[in-house]
Design an enzyme around this catalytic site. Structure first.
Site, PDB file in Angstrom:
ATOM      1  N   HIS A  63      -3.189   4.154 -15.596  1.00  0.00           N
ATOM      2  CA  HIS A  63      -2.975   2.769 -16.035  1.00  0.00           C
ATOM      3  C   HIS A  63      -1.479   2.459 -16.162  1.00  0.00           C
ATOM      4  CE1 HIS A  63      -7.247   2.754 -16.946  1.00  0.00           C
ATOM      5  NE2 HIS A  63      -7.080   3.843 -17.669  1.00  0.00           N
ATOM      6  N   HIS A  93       5.382   3.664 -23.041  1.00  0.00           N
ATOM      7  CA  HIS A  93       4.914   3.380 -21.674  1.00  0.00           C
ATOM      8  C   HIS A  93       5.393   1.993 -21.283  1.00  0.00           C
ATOM      9  CE1 HIS A  93       1.905   1.596 -24.344  1.00  0.00           C
ATOM     10  NE2 HIS A  93       1.845   0.662 -23.416  1.00  0.00           N
ATOM     11  N   HIS A  95       4.694  -1.754 -18.742  1.00  0.00           N
ATOM     12  CA  HIS A  95       3.835  -2.650 -17.958  1.00  0.00           C
ATOM     13  C   HIS A  95       4.769  -3.405 -17.017  1.00  0.00           C
ATOM     14  CE1 HIS A  95       0.456  -2.194 -20.904  1.00  0.00           C
ATOM     15  NE2 HIS A  95       1.468  -1.983 -21.731  1.00  0.00           N
ATOM     16  N   GLU A 105       3.843  -8.442 -20.767  1.00  0.00           N
ATOM     17  CA  GLU A 105       2.556  -8.816 -21.384  1.00  0.00           C
ATOM     18  C   GLU A 105       2.794 -10.010 -22.315  1.00  0.00           C
ATOM     19  OE1 GLU A 105       0.594  -4.965 -22.699  1.00  0.00           O
ATOM     20  OE2 GLU A 105      -0.456  -5.576 -20.887  1.00  0.00           O
ATOM     21  N   HIS A 118       6.644  -0.478 -24.256  1.00  0.00           N
ATOM     22  CA  HIS A 118       5.940  -0.368 -25.542  1.00  0.00           C
ATOM     23  C   HIS A 118       6.175   0.998 -26.161  1.00  0.00           C
ATOM     24  CE1 HIS A 118       2.939  -3.710 -24.226  1.00  0.00           C
ATOM     25  NE2 HIS A 118       4.057  -4.202 -24.752  1.00  0.00           N
ATOM     26  N   THR A 198      -3.281  -3.768 -25.982  1.00  0.00           N
ATOM     27  CA  THR A 198      -3.410  -4.712 -24.853  1.00  0.00           C
ATOM     28  C   THR A 198      -4.219  -4.099 -23.709  1.00  0.00           C
ATOM     29  OG1 THR A 198      -1.420  -3.920 -23.721  1.00  0.00           O
ATOM     30  CG2 THR A 198      -1.144  -5.694 -25.368  1.00  0.00           C
ATOM     31  N   THR A 199      -4.753  -2.883 -23.969  1.00  0.00           N
ATOM     32  CA  THR A 199      -5.667  -2.283 -22.989  1.00  0.00           C
ATOM     33  C   THR A 199      -6.930  -1.863 -23.737  1.00  0.00           C
ATOM     34  OG1 THR A 199      -5.069   0.028 -23.368  1.00  0.00           O
ATOM     35  CG2 THR A 199      -3.687  -1.214 -21.817  1.00  0.00           C
TER      36      THR A 199
END
Ligand SMILES: CCN[C@H]1CN(CCOCC)S(=O)(=O)c2sc(S(N)(=O)=O)cc21
Ligand SMILES: [Zn+2]
Length: 260
Positions: A63, A93, A95, A105, A118, A198-199
């Site tokens: 992911h 991590h 995004h 995000e 994040h 958010t996942t």
């Protein structure tokens, strides 16, 4: 476990099938409207004590790319701001979007940034395990940093130079001695609100702290994140890892507070 992703059939609009909390009252990310954020003079500065932080490895979890930290004691914690306790650094991590597209995000007045970092922390004062903290309100504090394209970031190469070693889902390599403090912008003024992962599993367990000033990275550095793939080495298709972001969710009456 339940297969989810960022594609047409398994992406954010389908997550509520297996994770009904996707339609909950404190979901993340959100669109931040600075003029509607309540300036709160009681909100002190965020304090990061990362000086004895211990990174362990870097991994592709199918992911995102994740750097994990040793969290058996309070060697690397965040405190202050909206937090009542010190929260231990667990992992960070990113995004990001596709070439030339945006991939953050959180958005600010409808505007996206190229990417978002994040830094995930958990309340080890109130919870025995990270898992307990991650599934209980306010068990987590995530520091969000926007990435904007411009000049090369002088330290990000330490991450991007390692990405080729974790191209495929399920790959993990040693990644010791990295202190994420070197990634932070000069000012840590922030917005804060109560939200969620958010996942999936989308737990409503996160105190979000979104830093206003973005870190600047080059398009070349950002492009290296897109050399990762969502798929495992043994799978025949190679699906480029990009656009791994959830779009903004409804505020549902929540207040966003602003440090000065
Ligand atoms: C791909 C799964 N991502 C999850 C994994 N974790 C949650 C579940 O863990 C339970 C042991 S997590 O707490 O590390 C976490 S933080 C964020 S985010 N994007 O909101 O900062 C997502 C996730
Ligand atoms: Zn994240």
């Amino acid at each position: 476990g339940n297969q989810w992703g960022y594609g047409k059939d398994d992406g954010p609009s389908a997550w509520n099938k297996n994770y009904p909390i996707a339609d909950g009252d404190r979901q993340s990310p959100i669109d931040i409207l600075p003029h509607q954020a309540r300036h709160d003079p009681n909100l002190g500065p965020i304090v990061l004590n990362y000086d004895r932080c211990t990174s362990i490895n870097i991994a592709n979890n199918g992911h995102s790319v994740v750097v994990e930290f040793e969290d058996s004691d309070d060697r690397s914690v965040i405190q202050g701001g909206p937090l009542d306790n010190p929260y231990r650094l667990k992992q960070f991590h990113f995004h990001w979007g596709g070439k030339g597209c945006h991939g953050s995000e959180h958005t600010v007045e409808g505007n996206s940034y190229a990417s978002e970092l994040h830094l995930v922390h958990w309340n080890a004062v109130k919870f025995k395990t990270f898992g307990d903290a991650a599934s209980t309100p306010d068990g987590l504090a995530v520091l969000g940093i926007f990435l904007e394209t411009g000049d090369e970031h002088r330290w990000l190469h330490m991450i991007t130079d390692a990405l080729y070693t974790v191209k495929f889902k399920g790959s993990v390599t040693d990644f010791k001695g990295f202190n994420p403090k070197c990634l932070l912008p000069s000012s840590l003024h922030y917005w804060t609100y109560l939200g969620s992962l958010t996942t999936p599993p989308l737990h409503e367990s996160v105190i979000w702290i979104v830093v206003k000033e973005p870190m600047i990275v080059s398009e070349k550095q950002l492009g290296k994140f897109r050399t990762l793939v969502f798929t495992g080495e043994e799978e025949d298709e190679r699906t480029r890892m990009e656009n791994n972001f959830r779009p903004p969710q409804l505020l549902k009456g929540r207040t966003v507070r602003s440090s000065n």
